[in-house]
Design an enzyme around this catalytic site. Structure first.
Site, PDB file in Angstrom:
ATOM      1  N   GLU A  13       5.169  -5.547 -13.268  1.00  0.00           N
ATOM      2  CA  GLU A  13       6.653  -5.709 -13.638  1.00  0.00           C
ATOM      3  C   GLU A  13       7.398  -4.517 -13.760  1.00  0.00           C
ATOM      4  O   GLU A  13       8.538  -4.596 -14.493  1.00  0.00           O
ATOM      5  CB  GLU A  13       6.929  -6.873 -14.676  1.00  0.00           C
ATOM      6  CG  GLU A  13       6.206  -8.204 -14.099  1.00  0.00           C
ATOM      7  CD  GLU A  13       6.759  -8.725 -12.976  1.00  0.00           C
ATOM      8  OE1 GLU A  13       8.165  -9.172 -13.005  1.00  0.00           O
ATOM      9  OE2 GLU A  13       6.184  -8.916 -11.929  1.00  0.00           O
ATOM     10  N   GLY A  14       6.912  -3.421 -13.444  1.00  0.00           N
ATOM     11  CA  GLY A  14       7.729  -2.056 -13.631  1.00  0.00           C
ATOM     12  C   GLY A  14       6.900  -1.172 -14.638  1.00  0.00           C
ATOM     13  O   GLY A  14       6.429  -1.829 -16.016  1.00  0.00           O
ATOM     14  N   THR A  15       6.432  -0.100 -14.511  1.00  0.00           N
ATOM     15  CA  THR A  15       5.638   0.864 -15.292  1.00  0.00           C
ATOM     16  C   THR A  15       6.243   1.168 -16.470  1.00  0.00           C
ATOM     17  O   THR A  15       7.587   1.121 -16.369  1.00  0.00           O
ATOM     18  CB  THR A  15       5.015   1.962 -14.772  1.00  0.00           C
ATOM     19  OG1 THR A  15       6.095   2.600 -14.228  1.00  0.00           O
ATOM     20  CG2 THR A  15       4.106   1.456 -13.382  1.00  0.00           C
ATOM     21  N   PRO A  48       0.848  -1.254   0.011  1.00  0.00           N
ATOM     22  CA  PRO A  48       0.063  -0.079   0.091  1.00  0.00           C
ATOM     23  C   PRO A  48       0.837   1.284  -0.068  1.00  0.00           C
ATOM     24  O   PRO A  48       0.515   2.184  -0.485  1.00  0.00           O
ATOM     25  CB  PRO A  48      -0.839  -0.139   1.284  1.00  0.00           C
ATOM     26  CG  PRO A  48      -0.937  -1.573   1.476  1.00  0.00           C
ATOM     27  CD  PRO A  48       0.190  -2.158   1.024  1.00  0.00           C
ATOM     28  N   ASP A 106      15.118  -9.377 -14.715  1.00  0.00           N
ATOM     29  CA  ASP A 106      15.732  -9.563 -15.993  1.00  0.00           C
ATOM     30  C   ASP A 106      14.984 -10.958 -16.570  1.00  0.00           C
ATOM     31  O   ASP A 106      15.405 -11.144 -17.971  1.00  0.00           O
ATOM     32  CB  ASP A 106      17.124  -9.788 -15.692  1.00  0.00           C
ATOM     33  CG  ASP A 106      17.843  -8.584 -15.165  1.00  0.00           C
ATOM     34  OD1 ASP A 106      17.140  -7.573 -15.288  1.00  0.00           O
ATOM     35  OD2 ASP A 106      19.120  -8.579 -14.380  1.00  0.00           O
TER      36      ASP A 106
END
Length: 403
Positions: A380-382, A138, A254
């Protein structure tokens, strides 16, 4: 040398995954999009089939054990290992349905995390489990170094406390790979990943999210309250090495970012194929012999999107190949994720637009693919985080120097 042609073995894997997408996923795609949180029981038969093939040696094993398999060298000296197998399988399965692909038992993102950092002994124990991955909390999203969930050693056990949100397959997986910190004052170096069994005391599902897309896949909020797990369920070394940061847990990305890129590539290809059929019905056929500017606007736009798709596919292929051949691929993994995530949303949304009422209605799956594609540019990462990572790598800047 990077060989851009799939080997015979990989083509067979892709063909099998495509059959799954066409014969199992597509027919039930709309059904489970409407029945959010209902478990797709049809997938149990497929999971049993995959396990049977693995036991017979006809296919790689399920779970992390399958992706750790190094594969074999091709005639060009390249290694096509478990990462490439997972990549082509994900791409073809997501051509069928991305949400159902994420719900396949024993194929969770946590399995890729185990494959990336587990010891051989841990792989023997956890190689065939169904593992979800719990990172986001959060209090943070893209800043993975801000983990607040704690892990405290108590004799032969670790005690975990915290809350995790947006956990894909969090309510269905048999195990959860949880990111937690051993010492908040030590910063990133103290962040480790732990394998938490579903029935571990203190672990509970507190909420299931209602989502824009990928509705067939459950997305859960998990609560860990004095959650106890065996001491050897920590992945990798328990030592806090400040000089190495948290490279061990970050190595997971990766492997998983090219996998998510492949998922976006698969969804985008499905939209392109459907759009081509819609345009053909309208009397528009994109031509490769005529300059785009001399063709109808819809045909020219289709050719542009197809070129973007090809670039995303090749970037995903490159990043995955590097992972299998033990080459550092952090830059390439982020490049592939950024490109594929962007073209996934672009192509699916534009396909809805060009198809008009047909695209916006439920007569085809175009509108569903547009909804599903959005998450592939976020988790997984913007998109923004991927571009930031690429900039740091290209410019030689640290995270402190370039924020």
């Amino acid at each position: 040398m990077i060989n851009l042609e799939l080997s015979r073995k990989l083509r067979a894997t892709a063909d099998l995954a495509h059959q799954v997408g066409a014969q199992i996923f597509r027919p039930i795609s709309r059904k489970y999009d409407r029945a959010e949180h209902e478990y797709p029981v049809e997938l149990d038969l497929m999971a049993a089939l995959m396990a049977g093939l693995a036991d017979s040696g006809s296919r790689q094993a399920v779970g992390a054990a399958g992706t750790r398999n190094p594969g074999g060298a091709t005639a060009f000296g390249n290694v096509n290992g478990g990462n490439m197998t997972a990549m082509v399988s994900a791409m073809e399965a997501c051509w069928g349905d991305a949400a159902l692909m994420m719900t396949i038992p024993y194929q969770g993102l946590g399995n890729a995390a185990i494959m990336a950092v587990a010891t051989e002994e841990q792989l023997a124990r956890f190689g065939k489990i169904w593992a979800a991955m719990a990172i986001t909390e959060p209090g943070f999203g893209s800043d993975s170094a801000a983990v607040g969930t704690t892990a405290v050693r108590d004799g032969d056990e670790w005690v975990l406390d915290g809350t995790k949100i947006f956990v894909t397959a969090g309510a269905r997986a048999t195990h959860i790979v949880v990111w937690a910190t051993l010492d908040r004052s030590a910063g990133r170096a103290a962040i480790k990943s732990f394998v938490v069994p579903r029935d571990a005391p203190g672990l509970s599902v507190t909420r299931l999210e209602h989502k824009l897309g990928i509705r067939a896949s459950d997305t859960a909020e998990l609560r860990l309250e004095q959650c106890r797990i065996p001491a050897d369920n920590i992945l990798g070394s328990p030592e806090v090495a400040v000089d190495k940061g948290f490279a061990g847990v970050m190595q997971t990305f990766d492997n998983t970012r090219p996998l998510v890129a492949a998922m976006a590539v698969g969804v985008a290809r499905a939209a392109l194929e459907e759009l081509r059929a819609v345009l053909r019905t309208a009397g528009i056929e994109p031509s490769y012999d005529i300059p785009p500017g001399n063709q109808p606007a819809a045909a020219a736009e289709f050719l542009r999107m197809e070129a973007e798709w090809e670039a995303a596919y090749l970037l995903a292929l490159r990043a995955t190949w590097m992972a299998d051949n033990k080459r550092p691929n952090s830059l390439e993994a982020s490049m592939s994720k950024a490109k594929a995530g962007r073209i996934g949303t672009d192509i699916t949304s534009k396909a809805v637009e060009l198809a008009g009422a047909t695209g916006y209605s439920e007569r085809t799956l175009l509108e569903k693919w547009a909804r599903d594609a959005k998450i592939l540019d976020i988790f997984e990462g913007t998109q923004q985080i991927q571009q930031l990572i690429v900039a740091r790598r290209v410019l030689g800047k640290t995270s402190a120097e370039l924020k």
